[in-house]
Design an enzyme around this catalytic site. Structure first.
Site, short mmCIF file in Angstrom:
data_model
loop_
_atom_site.label_atom_id
_atom_site.label_comp_id
_atom_site.label_asym_id
_atom_site.label_seq_id
_atom_site.Cartn_x
_atom_site.Cartn_y
_atom_site.Cartn_z
N ASP A 12 -23.60 -6.02 -49.54
CA ASP A 12 -24.70 -6.85 -49.06
C ASP A 12 -25.63 -5.94 -48.24
O ASP A 12 -25.26 -4.83 -47.85
CB ASP A 12 -24.15 -7.99 -48.22
CG ASP A 12 -25.23 -8.79 -47.52
OD1 ASP A 12 -26.12 -9.30 -48.22
OD2 ASP A 12 -25.19 -8.87 -46.28
N ASP A 14 -28.63 -7.21 -45.56
CA ASP A 14 -28.98 -7.66 -44.20
C ASP A 14 -27.74 -8.07 -43.43
O ASP A 14 -27.00 -8.96 -43.85
CB ASP A 14 -29.96 -8.83 -44.27
CG ASP A 14 -31.21 -8.48 -45.07
OD1 ASP A 14 -32.00 -7.68 -44.59
OD2 ASP A 14 -31.37 -9.03 -46.18
#
Length: 223
Positions: A12, A14
């Site tokens: 991922d 953020d």
């Protein structure tokens, strides 16, 4: 006989590799202020890891001008500007990416962020560390749907059942788990990933050796 697909690691963006969450929060707050309304801490936390259309729709309902697409574009531009000025790497992120690249482990980015911001991160990452990105622009159903992780695994040429995903939101963890990956979860936003996961407080806690050992163990368990 067909050779099995290799294992890999999907990240991922953020809150996992970079600390862009404050930029998203300030963008959302500015949009709300433009309509004379507010965007609370609870509003922000509920938006983490979710499709951008979700929070943009809430802002639109509160009076923010423009279409959903225009509201998202304004927030994306706000975040992009700050990423270009200073990429906010989280502790241990660059080191882990560099080490995995040196070890030849295939890695990619999987994010609900826009493609422009995903490309900024790919350009800033250690050379060869992230081979591709799957962003909100590339899928029909973003996280928590499994599509982003399934798409990234297919494009990267790895077997999701033998691979790992690093996430920091329940929506992302559910997406990765639904795609068949083992989830390693950063508990910076919530202690509960909603699915079985290895819990971490920071990427600085682990090194390449631990990731490779997990990939080998996963390969053996699924053989």
């Amino acid at each position: 006989m067909t050779s099995p697909l290799p294992a890999g690691v999907l990240f991922d963006m953020d809150g996992t590799l970079v600390d862009t969450e404050p930029h998203w929060q300030s963008a959302q707050e500015a949009l709300a202020a433009s309509a004379g309304t507010t965007w609370s801490q609870e509003d922000f936390e509920a938006s983490i890891g979710r499709p951008m259309e979700r929070w943009a729709t809430i802002l639109s309902e509160r009076g923010v001008a423009g279409s959903i697409e225009e509201i998202i574009a304004r927030a994306v531009a706000h975040v992009s500007e700050r990423m270009r000025a200073d990429m906010p790497w989280l502790p241990g992120a660059r080191e882990l990416l560099a080490g995995l690249a040196d070890a030849g482990v295939p890695c990619a980015l999987v994010t609900n962020n826009a493609g422009v911001n995903a490309e900024l991160l790919l350009a800033a990452a250690p050379r060869g560390a992230l081979r591709l990105a799957v962003s909100a622009d590339d899928v029909t159903s973003p996280k928590p749907d499994p599509e982003p992780y399934l798409s990234a695994a297919t494009r990267l040429g790895i077997d999701p059942a033998r691979s790992l995903a690093f996430e920091d939101s329940a929506a992302g963890a559910i997406s990765a788990h639904g795609a068949g990956l083992e989830v390693w979860f950063l508990t910076s936003h919530t202690p509960d990933p909603g699915v079985p996961a290895q819990l971490l407080s920071s990427l600085a806690e682990i090194g390449v050796a631990e990731v490779q050992a997990a990939l080998r163990a996963g390969t053996a368990a699924r053989a």
